[in-house]
Design an enzyme around this catalytic site. Structure first.
Site, PDB file in Angstrom:
ATOM      1  N   GLY A   1       0.774  -1.241   0.000  1.00  0.00           N
ATOM      2  CA  GLY A   1       0.000   0.000   0.000  1.00  0.00           C
ATOM      3  C   GLY A   1       0.803   1.288   0.000  1.00  0.00           C
ATOM      4  N   SER A   2       2.045   1.258  -0.523  1.00  0.00           N
ATOM      5  CA  SER A   2       2.804   2.520  -0.527  1.00  0.00           C
ATOM      6  C   SER A   2       2.200   3.514  -1.533  1.00  0.00           C
ATOM      7  CB  SER A   2       4.287   2.279  -0.826  1.00  0.00           C
ATOM      8  OG  SER A   2       4.488   1.913  -2.155  1.00  0.00           O
TER       9      SER A   2
ATOM     10  N   ASN B   1      -4.627   2.475 -13.417  1.00  0.00           N
ATOM     11  CA  ASN B   1      -3.683   1.511 -12.834  1.00  0.00           C
ATOM     12  C   ASN B   1      -2.271   2.091 -12.865  1.00  0.00           C
ATOM     13  OD1 ASN B   1      -2.694  -1.043 -11.885  1.00  0.00           O
ATOM     14  ND2 ASN B   1      -2.108  -1.571 -13.974  1.00  0.00           N
TER      15      ASN B   1
ATOM     16  N   HIS C   1       1.715   0.792 -13.029  1.00  0.00           N
ATOM     17  CA  HIS C   1       2.464  -0.431 -13.350  1.00  0.00           C
ATOM     18  C   HIS C   1       3.968  -0.128 -13.352  1.00  0.00           C
ATOM     19  CE1 HIS C   1       3.129  -4.390 -15.019  1.00  0.00           C
ATOM     20  NE2 HIS C   1       3.990  -3.832 -15.861  1.00  0.00           N
TER      21      HIS C   1
ATOM     22  N   SER D   1       4.469   3.385 -15.383  1.00  0.00           N
ATOM     23  CA  SER D   1       3.413   3.942 -16.227  1.00  0.00           C
ATOM     24  C   SER D   1       2.117   4.010 -15.440  1.00  0.00           C
ATOM     25  CB  SER D   1       3.148   3.029 -17.447  1.00  0.00           C
ATOM     26  OG  SER D   1       4.334   2.689 -18.125  1.00  0.00           O
TER      27      SER D   1
ATOM     28  N   ASP E   1      -2.747  -4.521 -18.754  1.00  0.00           N
ATOM     29  CA  ASP E   1      -1.699  -3.500 -18.844  1.00  0.00           C
ATOM     30  C   ASP E   1      -1.579  -2.891 -20.246  1.00  0.00           C
ATOM     31  OD1 ASP E   1      -1.070  -3.957 -16.157  1.00  0.00           O
ATOM     32  OD2 ASP E   1       0.378  -5.512 -16.642  1.00  0.00           O
TER      33      ASP E   1
ATOM     34  N   GLU F   1       6.659   5.986  -9.193  1.00  0.00           N
ATOM     35  CA  GLU F   1       5.260   5.520  -9.264  1.00  0.00           C
ATOM     36  C   GLU F   1       4.370   6.438  -8.458  1.00  0.00           C
ATOM     37  OE1 GLU F   1       4.230   1.464  -8.427  1.00  0.00           O
ATOM     38  OE2 GLU F   1       6.210   0.736  -8.940  1.00  0.00           O
TER      39      GLU F   1
HETATM   40  C1  GAR Z   1       3.757  -1.391  -7.183  1.00  0.00           C
HETATM   41  O1  GAR Z   1       5.094  -1.496  -7.624  1.00  0.00           O
HETATM   42  C2  GAR Z   1       2.803  -1.440  -8.348  1.00  0.00           C
HETATM   43  O2  GAR Z   1       3.267  -0.750  -9.474  1.00  0.00           O
HETATM   44  C3  GAR Z   1       2.733  -2.923  -8.607  1.00  0.00           C
HETATM   45  O3  GAR Z   1       2.654  -3.483  -7.329  1.00  0.00           O
HETATM   46  C4  GAR Z   1       3.365  -2.654  -6.407  1.00  0.00           C
HETATM   47  C5  GAR Z   1       2.465  -2.333  -5.253  1.00  0.00           C
HETATM   48  O4  GAR Z   1       3.161  -1.632  -4.256  1.00  0.00           O
HETATM   49  N1  GAR Z   1       1.620  -3.268  -9.437  1.00  0.00           N
HETATM   50  C6  GAR Z   1       1.674  -4.194 -10.377  1.00  0.00           C
HETATM   51  O5  GAR Z   1       2.658  -4.860 -10.600  1.00  0.00           O
HETATM   52  C7  GAR Z   1       0.394  -4.368 -11.178  1.00  0.00           C
HETATM   53  N2  GAR Z   1       0.647  -5.193 -12.321  1.00  0.00           N
HETATM   54  P1  GAR Z   1       2.383  -0.868  -3.117  1.00  0.00           P
HETATM   55  O6  GAR Z   1       1.380  -1.880  -2.525  1.00  0.00           O
HETATM   56  O7  GAR Z   1       3.428  -0.489  -2.114  1.00  0.00           O
HETATM   57  O8  GAR Z   1       1.677   0.310  -3.717  1.00  0.00           O
END
Ligand code: GAR
Length: 201
Positions: A12-13, A107, A109, A136, A145, A174
């Site tokens: 969840g960052s 989304n 990615h 992205s 995606d 991101e």
């Molecule tokens: C992030 O790096 C996000 O881009 C990726 O999961 C991570 C979640 O981190 N998402 C994907 O790979 C979707 N295909 P977070 O829970 O700390 O936000």
């Protein structure tokens, strides 16, 4: 004020970046509900900590994907959500869900799409021998995606990088592009024209 529902599966960052931007008055929208499909997702705690409704909906409670996605849609409807943000949500949607929220799902990615779709994109980039990767944001369509790209940011890959070190370098970028994309959406500054997203700043 646009009403935002955030879907998560893990740490969840990205959700935290959105919550922080909202608390600084920089989101132009309000996060009204967070939904996780994983019980252990730390993202749920992040939401609860700031008083945002955090709801767990797991696939195992439902006979099939249709019913599962319908339950998520029902919650989003009940919170009158204008925008659905996927912040590390690691499941594909049914077509029905995407049709209902068409052009209203964003989304984030961790690659420069269309390269390295799917899971572990940072590891895929290293494996491939890419010298640059990044992240992205895009609108979600039926194919994984592959929807119209909103923003991208390139990040270098160094010879001694691992999936972990590259992930760490990409993550803050991101957070930046996701917050900015959501703000632009909430301010009605994004227009989709075919594959192209036009930003009206
Ligand atoms: C992030 O790096 C996000 O881009 C990726 O999961 C991570 C979640 O981190 N998402 C994907 O790979 C979707 N295909 P977070 O829970 O700390 O936000």
């Amino acid at each position: 004020m646009r009403r935002i529902g955030v879907l998560v599966s893990g740490r969840g960052s990205n959700l935290q970046a959105l919550l922080d931007a909202e608390s600084r008055g920089e989101l132009s929208g309000q996060i009204v509900v967070v939904i996780s499909n994983k019980i252990q997702a730390f993202a749920l705690e992040r939401a609860r900590k700031v008083g945002v409704q955090a709801i767990l909906i797991t696939k195992s409670e439902f006979p099939d994907r249709q019913n599962f996605d319908e339950q998520i849609a029902e919650v989003l409807r009940s919170y009158k959500v204008d925008l659905v943000v996927l912040a590390g949500y690691m499941r594909m949607f049914t077509e029905q869900f995407i049709i209902e929220f068409q052009d209203r799902i964003i989304n984030v990615h961790p690659s420069l799409l269309p390269a390295f779709k799917g899971v572990k994109a940072q590891w895929q980039a290293i494996e491939y021998g890419a010298k640059v990767s990044g992240c992205s944001t895009h609108f979600v369509t039926f194919d994984m995606d592959a929807g119209p790209i909103i923003m991208q940011k390139a990040v270098p890959i160094f010879p001694d990088d691992t999936g972990e070190t590259l992930s760490k370098r990409i993550l803050p970028e991101e957070h930046r592009i996701l917050v900015k994309s959501v703000r632009l959406f909430c301010e009605d500054k994004l227009r989709i024209e075919g594959r192209n997203v036009i930003v009206k700043e």
